[in-house]
Each structure stands twice: as C-alpha cells, then as structure tokens.
Write a protein that holds these residues in place. Sequence first.
Motif, PDB file in Angstrom:
ATOM      1  N   GLY B  55       0.808  -1.225   0.000  1.00 12.51           N
ATOM      2  CA  GLY B  55       0.000   0.000   0.000  1.00 12.51           C
ATOM      3  C   GLY B  55       0.834   1.264   0.000  1.00 12.51           C
ATOM      4  O   GLY B  55       0.383   2.300   0.503  1.00 12.51           O
ATOM      5  N   ARG B  61       3.193   9.682  -3.143  1.00 17.39           N
ATOM      6  CA  ARG B  61       1.769   9.710  -3.477  1.00 17.39           C
ATOM      7  C   ARG B  61       1.446  10.953  -4.287  1.00 17.39           C
ATOM      8  O   ARG B  61       1.961  12.029  -4.018  1.00 17.39           O
ATOM      9  N   HIS B  65      -5.014  10.017   0.329  1.00 17.52           N
ATOM     10  CA  HIS B  65      -5.487   8.678   0.695  1.00 17.52           C
ATOM     11  C   HIS B  65      -7.010   8.617   0.624  1.00 17.52           C
ATOM     12  O   HIS B  65      -7.700   9.509   1.099  1.00 17.52           O
ATOM     13  N   ALA B  66      -7.519   7.551   0.033  1.00 19.92           N
ATOM     14  CA  ALA B  66      -8.980   7.345  -0.017  1.00 19.92           C
ATOM     15  C   ALA B  66      -9.330   6.158   0.886  1.00 19.92           C
ATOM     16  O   ALA B  66      -8.550   5.208   0.977  1.00 19.92           O
ATOM     17  N   PRO B  67     -10.481   6.208   1.566  1.00 20.56           N
ATOM     18  CA  PRO B  67     -10.832   5.116   2.468  1.00 20.56           C
ATOM     19  C   PRO B  67     -10.888   3.759   1.754  1.00 20.56           C
ATOM     20  O   PRO B  67     -11.440   3.660   0.661  1.00 20.56           O
ATOM     21  N   PHE B  68     -10.318   2.758   2.380  1.00 21.81           N
ATOM     22  CA  PHE B  68     -10.299   1.380   1.864  1.00 21.81           C
ATOM     23  C   PHE B  68      -9.728   1.329   0.447  1.00 21.81           C
ATOM     24  O   PHE B  68     -10.141   0.489  -0.356  1.00 21.81           O
ATOM     25  N   GLU B  69      -8.816   2.200   0.115  1.00 14.99           N
ATOM     26  CA  GLU B  69      -8.379   2.280  -1.285  1.00 14.99           C
ATOM     27  C   GLU B  69      -7.687   1.000  -1.760  1.00 14.99           C
ATOM     28  O   GLU B  69      -7.901   0.555  -2.875  1.00 14.99           O
ATOM     29  N   LEU B  70      -6.860   0.426  -0.900  1.00  9.52           N
ATOM     30  CA  LEU B  70      -6.157  -0.789  -1.335  1.00  9.52           C
ATOM     31  C   LEU B  70      -7.149  -1.933  -1.541  1.00  9.52           C
ATOM     32  O   LEU B  70      -7.114  -2.625  -2.551  1.00  9.52           O
ATOM     33  N   VAL B  71      -8.059  -2.092  -0.597  1.00 12.05           N
ATOM     34  CA  VAL B  71      -9.043  -3.186  -0.718  1.00 12.05           C
ATOM     35  C   VAL B  71      -9.904  -2.976  -1.949  1.00 12.05           C
ATOM     36  O   VAL B  71     -10.138  -3.902  -2.729  1.00 12.05           O
ATOM     37  N   ARG B  72     -10.339  -1.737  -2.167  1.00 13.26           N
ATOM     38  CA  ARG B  72     -11.246  -1.489  -3.301  1.00 13.26           C
ATOM     39  C   ARG B  72     -10.530  -1.620  -4.639  1.00 13.26           C
ATOM     40  O   ARG B  72     -11.111  -2.016  -5.632  1.00 13.26           O
ATOM     41  N   GLU B  73      -9.234  -1.290  -4.643  1.00 11.53           N
ATOM     42  CA  GLU B  73      -8.485  -1.393  -5.900  1.00 11.53           C
ATOM     43  C   GLU B  73      -8.051  -2.814  -6.196  1.00 11.53           C
ATOM     44  O   GLU B  73      -8.004  -3.238  -7.338  1.00 11.53           O
ATOM     45  N   MET B  81     -18.624   0.225  -3.822  1.00 17.30           N
ATOM     46  CA  MET B  81     -19.112   0.982  -2.673  1.00 17.30           C
ATOM     47  C   MET B  81     -19.860   2.227  -3.132  1.00 17.30           C
ATOM     48  O   MET B  81     -19.493   2.836  -4.128  1.00 17.30           O
ATOM     49  N   THR B  83     -21.424   6.087  -2.067  1.00 19.69           N
ATOM     50  CA  THR B  83     -21.282   7.159  -1.086  1.00 19.69           C
ATOM     51  C   THR B  83     -22.617   7.288  -0.343  1.00 19.69           C
ATOM     52  O   THR B  83     -23.666   6.849  -0.843  1.00 19.69           O
TER      53      THR B  83
END
Lengths: 298, 131
Positions: B55, B61, B65-73, B81, B83
């Motif tokens: 990550g 960068r 940073h975006a929330p849960f960015e690694l999981v979502r990508e 997800m 909004t």
Amino acid sequence: MKTYRDIVGDGGSDIAGQVARRQARMRARMAAVASTLAVMSGKGGVGKSAVTANLAAALAMRGHRIGVLDADINGPCMARMLGVEGQALTLGAGGVTPAVGPLGMKVVSMDLLLAPDAAPVEWDAPAPPQPHVWRGAIEAAALQEFFTDTVWGTLDFLLVDLPPGPERFPGLHSLLPRCDGAIVVTIPSGMALLTVKRSIASAHSLKVKLLGVVENMSSYLCPRCGAPQPLFRDEGDAGRQALGASILGRIPFDPRIARCCDQGVPFVLAHRQTQAGRAFMDIAAQVSGLRIAQEEGR
Amino acid sequence: MKFLCVACDEAMKFVEVADTAHGDTFSAVFGCPRCGRRIALLANPWETQLVRSLGVAVGGRTTPHAPFELVRERLANSRLMWTEEAEQRLARIPEFVRPMVRDGVERHARERGYREVTSEVMDEVRSSMGM
C-alpha cells in the motif's frame, strides 16, 4: 563510497513518511476507542467467532458502545453472526461507515465487501504464481485499512475476531498502536489445550494483558436431568492450571448457539436466561470490570 | 531502497515512475543531481505485486489517501461501494424498483472503471437514459 545509512531519505518516494502518515491516521482513529481486545484461539473449530459475537452482544447489553472487526480476511463470518449480512458499507466524508447490528454494534468484515456470490477472496494480482510471497502483506494492509478508515466513532470496546492460529496475534499486535487485552478461546480437549498454550505464550511475550481463557463447549446439559456432562475427555483442573492463565468463563454446549449464529441473532440476546446465556453475561461482566479497573488505574 | 551514482558518490533522486495500475511490472527512473546520469529500476512481477500489497507508492503519493483504497483497488471480486449521498438518493426511489436501479447504476459504473458510486454517477445514468 557512501553506504545505505550515509544517505538521508530515499530519493523522493518517502516510503517511510508514507508509512508514518498511515500509522498517524490509525492512531488518530483509534484514540476514540477505549479498549481494543483481541479474541484468538490456538486452533480452528473451537467456536471463537461465536464467542466474539456473543461477548460483543453481552457487552452491548451492559450498555457499552461496541465495535467488532472481523480480522479473518479469508473466512469472514461476523457479518452473518451479527445479522448485518447484506448491509452495504458506505463512503462518507470521514471514511467508511460500518454496518450496524443489534444494540448499535458497529461491524466491519470482508464479507461486507465481497460480491454476494460466495466466491473466495481473490486479489487482483498480475503475478499469480507464488502468491504466498505477497498475500500476507496485502492482508495486513487490508486489515490496517479496516482499523484506520472505518468511522468507528467513540467505542468502549472494539473486539477483534482473529483467524485461528497462535501466529495471528503477533501480526495484529504489530499493526495496532495499542492492544489493551487478549482473550483466548478453547475447548477442554487435550489437543486444544496444547495449542492454546502457544496463544497464551504469544500474549505474554508481547506483554499484552491476557484477560483469560474462555472454555467453550465445556459441557452439555443432559436432556433428561439437566445436569452438565463433559462433552470432551476433560483434562481437568491440572490441565487448566498448566495453561498459566485464569479461566474467564465456561460456556456449555447449546445447539441454539449455532442456530442463532446462522440466523444472525446473538444467542445471548435471544436466550439470556439459559445457562450458556448467563455464562456469556458473566464473562462480559468480568471484561467490563477489568476495563473499569484499568481506567481507575490510569 | 536507495540508488547511488558511484562516479559522483551522490544519492540519486526519483524522477518518474511508469506504472499502469494493473500491469504486472513497473519502472522507476532515478537521476544523479550532479552529473545528470539516469538509471531505471525495473521491477519484476513479484516485486511489483509486493510493493502494491504494502500500500505504498514508489515516487511518492500523487493523490490523497482514499478510504479502503487498497481493498477497493485490489480485491478482484469486490462490491462497488456507494457514497452516503448516493445511497440516500437511491433510498428515495420506490422500493420495488430499487434493486433494478442499483444493478443498472453499478453496471454503468463498472463499465467505466469507476471505483465508487457517487451522486454524479447517478446523474450520468439518468442522462444516459434521457431523463
């Protein structure tokens, strides 16, 4: 010629800075969580997740604000057990809003992010051979995001349901700014007691307060006379003493616990007055008391 | 990892990275601030995957940073997800058509490679339907 340590920085990537900023975000988020407790087991199949779900509910029934983080990335089940399966996690201004279960319990689990087709967790990885090289790293980073990016709000307890295995706790401990305690779940069989010792040793070596051992399926109640009977070949008190940890509680086997887990209703909420229900409430009272004692000691 | 220009005994500085989000390798160019010599780090698929799994971004960068960015990508079979604003708009639609609308909006978002469903994505779907 200069060596690695002669050079300050990494030429512009600032990897150390990126990691430090991530850790700072996590510290800020976790500052509103009074106690983070890890629930672990030496081996699988001892009912750790069922204990986590019911302990969370029992603590909520005592009026505590509760969060539950399902740290089992590959075998998540907390969403089902706490009745939030199918709820969507949403993106808000401050992060990800968790699912909300009975008694206002906030829940985050990989299950809430996976497509509802029962497919296993699959990472988009262009280097498919030897996934063991990177899979641990991506799972740890995912877990870190669950802690950091979830809008937990103010919590009295955040319960972390770990996957089975004594090696999981050091991994979690290395991610967290602080871990306030650990609970070990086992069953009273010789094999389980052997492996649970490793989990206890792991908590001790990391100097994390071990709140105690929960002995699940400690007995079953005779359907004729109601008397408790051993379900496993009991190792007796000598075996328990050898664990070097106090027993936080004993949960008798009750088939309704599994049924409630499947239905997404915490057993303790539906059957508080049963022997198992009272055992969960008693464990919650002790955990609650330990937190109060901890606060008074601060 | 650091790079040293041996001739100048000078630490090299990051210049640029060539990294396609879903390619299996990446290249990072470093240059010596004294002599201008450039070298490229060519990462193999395993190294690339490991860096992505951590990550962190080589070269620093460029986006917040975006929330849960690694999981979502990186989660291949993830749900899209929504909004909170988009969910609220969906909630105003009659319940019996809501699942159909949700599916339609998500299909539209996935086809365009969006990482999340926002109110703007819903506007796009509306206008594509001539509404």
